[in-house]
Design a protein around this motif. Sequence first.
Motif, PDB file in Angstrom:
ATOM      1  N   VAL A 145       0.862  -1.170   0.000  1.00  0.00           N
ATOM      2  CA  VAL A 145       0.000   0.000   0.000  1.00  0.00           C
ATOM      3  C   VAL A 145       0.899   1.220   0.000  1.00  0.00           C
ATOM      4  CG1 VAL A 145      -0.198   0.063   2.530  1.00  0.00           C
ATOM      5  CG2 VAL A 145      -1.938   1.175   1.121  1.00  0.00           C
ATOM      6  N   VAL A 146       0.532   2.227  -0.788  1.00  0.00           N
ATOM      7  CA  VAL A 146       1.314   3.457  -0.863  1.00  0.00           C
ATOM      8  C   VAL A 146       0.589   4.538  -0.068  1.00  0.00           C
ATOM      9  CG1 VAL A 146       2.314   5.208  -2.373  1.00  0.00           C
ATOM     10  CG2 VAL A 146       2.227   2.819  -3.122  1.00  0.00           C
ATOM     11  N   THR A 147       1.276   5.116   0.895  1.00  0.00           N
ATOM     12  CA  THR A 147       0.694   6.150   1.745  1.00  0.00           C
ATOM     13  C   THR A 147       1.028   7.526   1.188  1.00  0.00           C
ATOM     14  OG1 THR A 147       2.603   6.404   3.208  1.00  0.00           O
ATOM     15  CG2 THR A 147       1.083   4.599   3.692  1.00  0.00           C
ATOM     16  N   GLU A 148       0.618   8.552   1.899  1.00  0.00           N
ATOM     17  CA  GLU A 148       0.787   9.924   1.425  1.00  0.00           C
ATOM     18  C   GLU A 148       2.081  10.577   1.897  1.00  0.00           C
ATOM     19  OE1 GLU A 148      -3.801  11.377   0.994  1.00  0.00           O
ATOM     20  OE2 GLU A 148      -2.898  11.514   2.987  1.00  0.00           O
ATOM     21  N   GLU A 149       2.823   9.922   2.780  1.00  0.00           N
ATOM     22  CA  GLU A 149       4.014  10.543   3.348  1.00  0.00           C
ATOM     23  C   GLU A 149       5.187   9.566   3.322  1.00  0.00           C
ATOM     24  OE1 GLU A 149       3.275  12.334   7.156  1.00  0.00           O
ATOM     25  OE2 GLU A 149       1.368  13.228   6.515  1.00  0.00           O
ATOM     26  N   PRO A 150       6.424  10.077   3.298  1.00  0.00           N
ATOM     27  CA  PRO A 150       7.599   9.194   3.375  1.00  0.00           C
ATOM     28  C   PRO A 150       7.581   8.423   4.695  1.00  0.00           C
ATOM     29  CG  PRO A 150       8.229  11.448   2.798  1.00  0.00           C
ATOM     30  CD  PRO A 150       6.806  11.510   3.216  1.00  0.00           C
ATOM     31  N   LEU A 151       7.901   7.132   4.641  1.00  0.00           N
ATOM     32  CA  LEU A 151       7.816   6.286   5.830  1.00  0.00           C
ATOM     33  C   LEU A 151       9.199   5.975   6.389  1.00  0.00           C
ATOM     34  CD1 LEU A 151       5.029   3.774   4.754  1.00  0.00           C
ATOM     35  CD2 LEU A 151       4.790   5.901   6.052  1.00  0.00           C
ATOM     36  N   THR A 152       9.266   5.882   7.727  1.00  0.00           N
ATOM     37  CA  THR A 152      10.547   5.689   8.407  1.00  0.00           C
ATOM     38  C   THR A 152      10.510   4.588   9.463  1.00  0.00           C
ATOM     39  OG1 THR A 152       9.895   7.512   9.877  1.00  0.00           O
ATOM     40  CG2 THR A 152      11.361   8.044   8.037  1.00  0.00           C
ATOM     41  N   ALA A 153       9.334   4.012   9.757  1.00  0.00           N
ATOM     42  CA  ALA A 153       9.241   2.978  10.791  1.00  0.00           C
ATOM     43  C   ALA A 153       8.050   2.081  10.490  1.00  0.00           C
ATOM     44  CB  ALA A 153       9.091   3.604  12.179  1.00  0.00           C
ATOM     45  N   VAL A 154       8.127   0.821  10.944  1.00  0.00           N
ATOM     46  CA  VAL A 154       7.028  -0.119  10.723  1.00  0.00           C
ATOM     47  C   VAL A 154       7.037  -1.156  11.839  1.00  0.00           C
ATOM     48  CG1 VAL A 154       8.345  -1.754   9.286  1.00  0.00           C
ATOM     49  CG2 VAL A 154       5.869  -1.517   8.945  1.00  0.00           C
ATOM     50  N   ALA A 155       5.836  -1.621  12.233  1.00  0.00           N
ATOM     51  CA  ALA A 155       5.713  -2.660  13.259  1.00  0.00           C
ATOM     52  C   ALA A 155       4.389  -3.381  13.086  1.00  0.00           C
ATOM     53  CB  ALA A 155       5.810  -2.056  14.663  1.00  0.00           C
ATOM     54  N   PHE A 156       4.370  -4.675  13.427  1.00  0.00           N
ATOM     55  CA  PHE A 156       3.146  -5.475  13.397  1.00  0.00           C
ATOM     56  C   PHE A 156       2.491  -5.468  14.775  1.00  0.00           C
ATOM     57  CE2 PHE A 156       5.454  -7.291   9.836  1.00  0.00           C
ATOM     58  CZ  PHE A 156       4.461  -7.632   8.918  1.00  0.00           C
ATOM     59  N   HIS A 157       1.174  -5.328  14.795  1.00  0.00           N
ATOM     60  CA  HIS A 157       0.421  -5.510  16.032  1.00  0.00           C
ATOM     61  C   HIS A 157       0.490  -6.984  16.433  1.00  0.00           C
ATOM     62  CE1 HIS A 157      -3.206  -5.865  18.621  1.00  0.00           C
ATOM     63  NE2 HIS A 157      -2.902  -4.623  18.958  1.00  0.00           N
ATOM     64  N   PRO A 158       0.604  -7.291  17.726  1.00  0.00           N
ATOM     65  CA  PRO A 158       0.771  -8.687  18.144  1.00  0.00           C
ATOM     66  C   PRO A 158      -0.394  -9.596  17.773  1.00  0.00           C
ATOM     67  CG  PRO A 158       0.545  -7.220  20.053  1.00  0.00           C
ATOM     68  CD  PRO A 158       0.756  -6.353  18.862  1.00  0.00           C
TER      69      PRO A 158
ATOM     70  N   GLY B 146      -1.648  -9.871  14.901  1.00  0.00           N
ATOM     71  CA  GLY B 146      -1.468 -10.323  13.526  1.00  0.00           C
ATOM     72  C   GLY B 146      -2.504  -9.790  12.565  1.00  0.00           C
ATOM     73  N   ARG B 147      -3.394  -8.907  13.027  1.00  0.00           N
ATOM     74  CA  ARG B 147      -4.460  -8.385  12.160  1.00  0.00           C
ATOM     75  C   ARG B 147      -4.180  -6.981  11.633  1.00  0.00           C
ATOM     76  NH1 ARG B 147      -7.511 -10.617  16.390  1.00  0.00           N
ATOM     77  NH2 ARG B 147      -8.122  -8.566  17.159  1.00  0.00           N
ATOM     78  N   TYR B 148      -3.123  -6.343  12.151  1.00  0.00           N
ATOM     79  CA  TYR B 148      -2.851  -4.957  11.762  1.00  0.00           C
ATOM     80  C   TYR B 148      -1.351  -4.723  11.640  1.00  0.00           C
ATOM     81  CZ  TYR B 148      -7.609  -4.494  13.540  1.00  0.00           C
ATOM     82  OH  TYR B 148      -8.949  -4.664  13.770  1.00  0.00           O
ATOM     83  N   ILE B 149      -1.014  -3.716  10.843  1.00  0.00           N
ATOM     84  CA  ILE B 149       0.358  -3.247  10.740  1.00  0.00           C
ATOM     85  C   ILE B 149       0.347  -1.730  10.873  1.00  0.00           C
ATOM     86  CG2 ILE B 149       0.334  -3.060   8.207  1.00  0.00           C
ATOM     87  CD1 ILE B 149       3.262  -4.056   8.289  1.00  0.00           C
TER      88      ILE B 149
ATOM     89  N   GLY C 247       5.742  12.601  11.197  1.00  0.00           N
ATOM     90  CA  GLY C 247       5.126  12.377  12.495  1.00  0.00           C
ATOM     91  C   GLY C 247       3.831  11.607  12.494  1.00  0.00           C
ATOM     92  N   LEU C 248       3.355  11.156  11.332  1.00  0.00           N
ATOM     93  CA  LEU C 248       2.069  10.462  11.249  1.00  0.00           C
ATOM     94  C   LEU C 248       2.251   8.973  11.515  1.00  0.00           C
ATOM     95  CD1 LEU C 248      -0.946  11.034  10.456  1.00  0.00           C
ATOM     96  CD2 LEU C 248      -0.338  10.205   8.169  1.00  0.00           C
ATOM     97  N   VAL C 249       1.373   8.403  12.339  1.00  0.00           N
ATOM     98  CA  VAL C 249       1.314   6.962  12.563  1.00  0.00           C
ATOM     99  C   VAL C 249      -0.001   6.457  11.970  1.00  0.00           C
ATOM    100  CG1 VAL C 249       1.160   5.138  14.282  1.00  0.00           C
ATOM    101  CG2 VAL C 249       2.763   7.016  14.607  1.00  0.00           C
ATOM    102  N   SER C 250       0.103   5.505  11.035  1.00  0.00           N
ATOM    103  CA  SER C 250      -1.065   4.998  10.309  1.00  0.00           C
ATOM    104  C   SER C 250      -1.213   3.506  10.549  1.00  0.00           C
ATOM    105  CB  SER C 250      -0.923   5.252   8.801  1.00  0.00           C
ATOM    106  OG  SER C 250      -0.740   6.624   8.530  1.00  0.00           O
ATOM    107  N   ILE C 251      -2.460   3.039  10.584  1.00  0.00           N
ATOM    108  CA  ILE C 251      -2.765   1.631  10.830  1.00  0.00           C
ATOM    109  C   ILE C 251      -3.489   1.060   9.619  1.00  0.00           C
ATOM    110  CG2 ILE C 251      -3.953  -0.008  12.346  1.00  0.00           C
ATOM    111  CD1 ILE C 251      -3.766   2.026  14.578  1.00  0.00           C
ATOM    112  N   PHE C 252      -3.085  -0.162   9.220  1.00  0.00           N
ATOM    113  CA  PHE C 252      -3.683  -0.856   8.083  1.00  0.00           C
ATOM    114  C   PHE C 252      -4.027  -2.284   8.496  1.00  0.00           C
ATOM    115  CE2 PHE C 252      -0.666   2.283   6.636  1.00  0.00           C
ATOM    116  CZ  PHE C 252      -1.368   2.986   5.666  1.00  0.00           C
ATOM    117  N   THR C 253      -5.041  -2.836   7.837  1.00  0.00           N
ATOM    118  CA  THR C 253      -5.429  -4.216   8.113  1.00  0.00           C
ATOM    119  C   THR C 253      -4.464  -5.185   7.437  1.00  0.00           C
ATOM    120  OG1 THR C 253      -6.864  -4.349   6.160  1.00  0.00           O
ATOM    121  CG2 THR C 253      -7.872  -3.585   8.220  1.00  0.00           C
ATOM    122  N   LEU C 254      -4.439  -6.400   7.945  1.00  0.00           N
ATOM    123  CA  LEU C 254      -3.694  -7.491   7.333  1.00  0.00           C
ATOM    124  C   LEU C 254      -4.645  -8.632   6.992  1.00  0.00           C
ATOM    125  CD1 LEU C 254      -0.554  -7.642   9.651  1.00  0.00           C
ATOM    126  CD2 LEU C 254      -0.607  -6.888   7.277  1.00  0.00           C
TER     127      LEU C 254
END
Length: 532
Positions: A144-157, A159-162, A169-176
């Motif tokens: 998925v391409v977001t609107e801002e340059p990305l610098t960090a990523v993590a999976f929710h424990p 397993g349904r979200y990233i 400074g934006l933190v975005s959540i997406f489904t898996l």
Amino acid sequence: MSQQVRLLLAAALVLGAGCAHKPATLSSDTLSRLEQTPGGYLAGAPKELGDGPVLNNKDFVWSLDFSPDSSRVAYTHLGSKFYLLGLWTLGTPPVLVSDKNVNTYEADLEAVAFSADGGLLATAGRDGAVRLFDGATGEPKGQVVTEEPLTAVAFHPSGRYIVAGSARGLVSIFTLPQLSFIFESRAHMGQVSALAFARDGTLYSGGWDKHVRVWATREEALRTDQARVLFERRGGFTVVRGAVNGKAQVTFAVDTRAPAIILTTEAAGQAGIDVAFLKETVTVPTPLGNTVARLARAQSLRFKSMPVEGVDIAVCDVCVPSGAQGVLGTPFTDRFDVSFDESTHEAILTSKAGPAPGAETQGLTLAPQADFAFEGYVNDVTLDAKGLRLGVAFSEEKAERSRAVYEREKKGVQEPTAAFNAGALVDAASGRILQKWSIHGGVVSSAGISPDGRSLVTGGWDKRVLLLTEGQEQLQGQRGFGWSVRRVRFSPDGRWIGVAAWTPQNPIGDQESDPAAALFQVLYESASVERR
């Protein structure tokens, strides 16, 4: 190449030829208990860093992560034309499973992470893309391409979200695994440098605003009748981004004069519209007169969490202004109010009819829980196995590779030590610094906490990796590298330390240089086995 590095490479080659990668100080009984304990890890005071395999000695390596079972390691690195994702299994010897092109060299590939079950890998880069890969094979699984340059990523424990963090400074959540947008929060005033989840879903985010923020996560009903999306002014039009048919990310010009929603032929193809088989047509005015465009009925749009169903889309290349891939005309603006928040550069799209029936959905959201302010810029945040302590990397200046930094490096000018050029153990509940080591010269770019929360490995722009333990001021181990250290991590079982670094590139011969992705054994005075 230094004698120290030559010895390291020689040791790595010997290990790679078939020696077992086991810390010499661990008894067979301890190793057996570790292997038989699900979620087990070594606890104790390290005494030294032992040699281990070198996985890359040619490239700039940007980020690194271990699988949860410590059987694999992945890293992002810069090749001649592309950033790549390397995936290894840590057998005897380690085996390269996959090394795939991810994106072009213009956009740094800043982050990589394994999911909690090890089944997925994710990368995040400055092209704004979150990309998924199979955690065992490295095969691509979606993006998925977001609107801002990305610098960090993590999976929710779960397993349904990233979760992805941006340079703004934006933190975005997406489904898996769908990678559908769910939620966002402007978490920091400046770059998000790190994201780390505790097992209970608590999120820790670090940023260049000198804060570590703590977020409670919970699933709740999401608003589906409004979306806030970034906008730009291009050629007299306002341009926003949305998804078409859940397949293509498209830049739309908002034009209340256009009588249709329009896509270019290329964008329509990316959205799964087979233009050649469209039978219906519609007349669309253009600056050069009317043109007949093919019409695709009953398509769908999505702007973040707001769905727009049942739209008819005209396919016409000459109807779309330069700099856009589509047009949102009156069929869209009749249904949605469009307003603008100039302070955040966001367009606010609001349904005039309210939420569509059946569009209600649940998703993960963030709620502020705590805010820890520090005197230094936060460059990295890691969490111990039980979620009680953080490992934090600080610097007194932003970790930006400026011309001044390069000039100092070329001249061999050593950056000074300073109070907040430091790595620290931090209490995860209160934000209190438990112990801080101000040993590196200049930026401390990374800090990996040990699974038991007692030790810290730090890496810096002074080309050093340092192993530190609570209650002790002296080093338990250190290693030198050819250039800046980008990322350091303990393996989840506590047996290994992984390092990602830049290396002085060698354009001739075998192109080999200093280690850039390397593993080191953690040698313990004595170690016990604990469970998460």
